[in-house]
Design a protein around this motif. Structure first.
Motif, PDB file in Angstrom:
ATOM      1  N   SER A   1       7.251  -1.644  -8.206  1.00 42.73           N
ATOM      2  CA  SER A   1       8.624  -1.960  -7.815  1.00 42.73           C
ATOM      3  C   SER A   1       8.973  -3.394  -8.177  1.00 42.73           C
ATOM      4  O   SER A   1      10.073  -3.673  -8.691  1.00 42.73           O
ATOM      5  CB  SER A   1       8.809  -1.731  -6.308  1.00 42.73           C
ATOM      6  N   GLU A   2       8.042  -4.312  -7.934  1.00 40.00           N
ATOM      7  CA  GLU A   2       8.292  -5.710  -8.295  1.00 40.00           C
ATOM      8  C   GLU A   2       8.343  -5.886  -9.808  1.00 40.00           C
ATOM      9  O   GLU A   2       9.147  -6.677 -10.326  1.00 40.00           O
ATOM     10  CB  GLU A   2       7.203  -6.599  -7.695  1.00 40.00           C
ATOM     11  N   LEU A   3       7.501  -5.137 -10.530  1.00 41.26           N
ATOM     12  CA  LEU A   3       7.541  -5.202 -11.989  1.00 41.26           C
ATOM     13  C   LEU A   3       8.900  -4.737 -12.525  1.00 41.26           C
ATOM     14  O   LEU A   3       9.448  -5.332 -13.463  1.00 41.26           O
ATOM     15  CB  LEU A   3       6.432  -4.324 -12.575  1.00 41.26           C
TER      16      LEU A   3
ATOM     17  N   ALA B   1       6.779   4.102 -10.028  1.00 39.85           N
ATOM     18  CA  ALA B   1       6.537   3.697  -8.641  1.00 39.85           C
ATOM     19  C   ALA B   1       6.773   4.862  -7.688  1.00 39.85           C
ATOM     20  O   ALA B   1       6.005   5.087  -6.738  1.00 39.85           O
ATOM     21  CB  ALA B   1       7.433   2.517  -8.276  1.00 39.85           C
ATOM     22  N   ASP B   2       7.834   5.633  -7.914  1.00 40.23           N
ATOM     23  CA  ASP B   2       8.106   6.803  -7.069  1.00 40.23           C
ATOM     24  C   ASP B   2       7.009   7.855  -7.215  1.00 40.23           C
ATOM     25  O   ASP B   2       6.565   8.443  -6.222  1.00 40.23           O
ATOM     26  CB  ASP B   2       9.461   7.406  -7.450  1.00 40.23           C
TER      27      ASP B   2
ATOM     28  N   GLN C   1      -3.406   1.596  -3.518  1.00 37.82           N
ATOM     29  CA  GLN C   1      -2.621   1.320  -2.324  1.00 37.82           C
ATOM     30  C   GLN C   1      -1.561   0.257  -2.609  1.00 37.82           C
ATOM     31  O   GLN C   1      -0.435   0.325  -2.096  1.00 37.82           O
ATOM     32  CB  GLN C   1      -3.547   0.852  -1.199  1.00 37.82           C
ATOM     33  N   GLU C   2      -1.904  -0.726  -3.437  1.00 36.16           N
ATOM     34  CA  GLU C   2      -0.973  -1.809  -3.751  1.00 36.16           C
ATOM     35  C   GLU C   2      -0.054  -1.482  -4.925  1.00 36.16           C
ATOM     36  O   GLU C   2       0.988  -2.132  -5.097  1.00 36.16           O
ATOM     37  CB  GLU C   2      -1.770  -3.081  -4.082  1.00 36.16           C
ATOM     38  N   LEU C   3      -0.422  -0.491  -5.723  1.00 35.69           N
ATOM     39  CA  LEU C   3       0.271  -0.242  -6.983  1.00 35.69           C
ATOM     40  C   LEU C   3       1.746   0.110  -6.833  1.00 35.69           C
ATOM     41  O   LEU C   3       2.574  -0.405  -7.608  1.00 35.69           O
ATOM     42  CB  LEU C   3      -0.465   0.853  -7.759  1.00 35.69           C
TER      43      LEU C   3
ATOM     44  N   ASP D   1      12.414  -1.072 -17.361  1.00 39.16           N
ATOM     45  CA  ASP D   1      12.831  -1.088 -15.956  1.00 39.16           C
ATOM     46  C   ASP D   1      12.874   0.324 -15.384  1.00 39.16           C
ATOM     47  O   ASP D   1      12.327   0.604 -14.307  1.00 39.16           O
ATOM     48  CB  ASP D   1      14.201  -1.758 -15.853  1.00 39.16           C
ATOM     49  N   GLY D   2      13.504   1.253 -16.105  1.00 37.72           N
ATOM     50  CA  GLY D   2      13.595   2.628 -15.621  1.00 37.72           C
ATOM     51  C   GLY D   2      12.239   3.304 -15.530  1.00 37.72           C
ATOM     52  O   GLY D   2      11.966   4.041 -14.572  1.00 37.72           O
TER      53      GLY D   2
END
Length: 310
Positions: free
Chosen positions: A137-139, A224-225, A130-132, A217-218
């Protein structure tokens, strides 16, 4: 100064006090647990599951606690069942029912502990997943600022919003700072002990990206998506399971109990008995046995399903 020293001593005394659970676990280990600590594949798998559930127990201590608790529950339940069937109901087959229900109580207790471990692992994995997406995104944002991988891990470990994910990263920081391991080894071992398959794959991929180099980053943005889409799909599946459990409750529990109640009244009207049980005994078993058990089982299933849809 004297007041400060006394305060420190009181804090030390408080921290040294062990809870009842710790004392009970230690007693079980001394009584039986030492004999249940063989080094084989089964105990290794059990130890891994206990780590995933954040249970500070060795396999031998865990198994000893289960067996001893089941024995205590079975012994304690024998006397109420004896009083009900032998004294109150005065059934000719009281011995059979007493032993059967006592055995069921002990076996049910043995089943509760593995279910509790599985539930803790499942709930923790659900919270991590749930938090991942937000953590990823923050990572990705931190990776785009040019911070080193170690500093990124430290930043995530200090977060207070995502408790479960930051706790996993704290384990990696502990392995780096205290155990002296490199970041790739620390991340790999942290992923190995994680209860979430999605988090495990993500951290392994992250470790490989750090080792081989690449667009970190990419990768994190795309991951995340993907995790968010997977989470939405799993929520729909769990909601469907919740609807299925509701149908089971209505069709089997309510209608089944109603039919048993009608059968008890027919037994009373015809003046017969079933396995030595009269209609009053059947209704007592229905009221204090089958009905609470059915409600508890359905409640556990619904609660486990609902926790995953949060």
């Amino acid at each position: 100064m004297a007041l400060a020293l006394r305060t420190k001593k009181e804090k030390v005394v408080k921290t040294d006090k062990k809870s009842f659970a710790d004392k009970y676990n230690a007693l079980c280990y001394r009584t039986l647990g030492k004999r249940l600590e063989p080094d084989n594949d089964k105990t290794a798998k059990l130890a891994a599951r206990l780590r995933q559930a954040d249970m500070n127990l060795t396999p031998g201590m865990y198994l000893a606690r289960n067996y001893i608790t089941a024995l205590i529950v079975a012994t304690a339940s024998f006397f109420p069942y004896f009083f009900i069937f032998a004294m109150m109901i005065d059934s000719e087959t009281w011995f059979v029912f007493t032993l059967a229900l006592t055995a069921v109580s002990g076996a049910g207790t043995l089943m509760v502990f593995p279910l509790a471990v599985t539930s803790r692992i499942s709930n923790k994995a659900s919270k991590i997943e749930q938090e991942l997406p937000f953590t990823l995104s923050e990572l990705s944002i931190l990776a785009s600022t040019g911070l080193s991988p170690v500093e990124i891990v430290r930043k995530i470990a200090k977060r207070e919003e995502s408790v479960e994910v930051s706790g996993e990263f704290k384990r990696a920081v502990y392995k780096i700072d205290i155990e002296g391991k490199d970041i790739i080894t620390a991340l790999s071992e942290t992923a190995r002990d994680s209860p979430s398959n999605v988090f495990r794959e993500t951290i392994w991929d992250l470790a490989n990206m750090i080792h081989q180099g690449g667009d970190l980053d990419g990768y994190l943005r795309n991951k995340a998506d993907d995790v968010m889409k997977s989470k939405r799909f799993s929520q729909k599946a769990y909601i469907e399971q919740l609807a299925t459990y509701s149908e089971i409750y209505v069709t089997l529990v309510l209608l089944g109990i109603l039919l048993i109640g009608v059968g008890a009244f027919l037994v009373d009207a015809l003046g017969i008995n079933v396995m030595g049980l009269t209609s009053d005994m059947l209704l007592l078993g229905l009221t204090f046995g089958l009905l609470p058990m059915a409600i508890i089982v359905i409640g556990i299933l619904v609660s486990a399903t609902y926790s995953r849809t949060e």
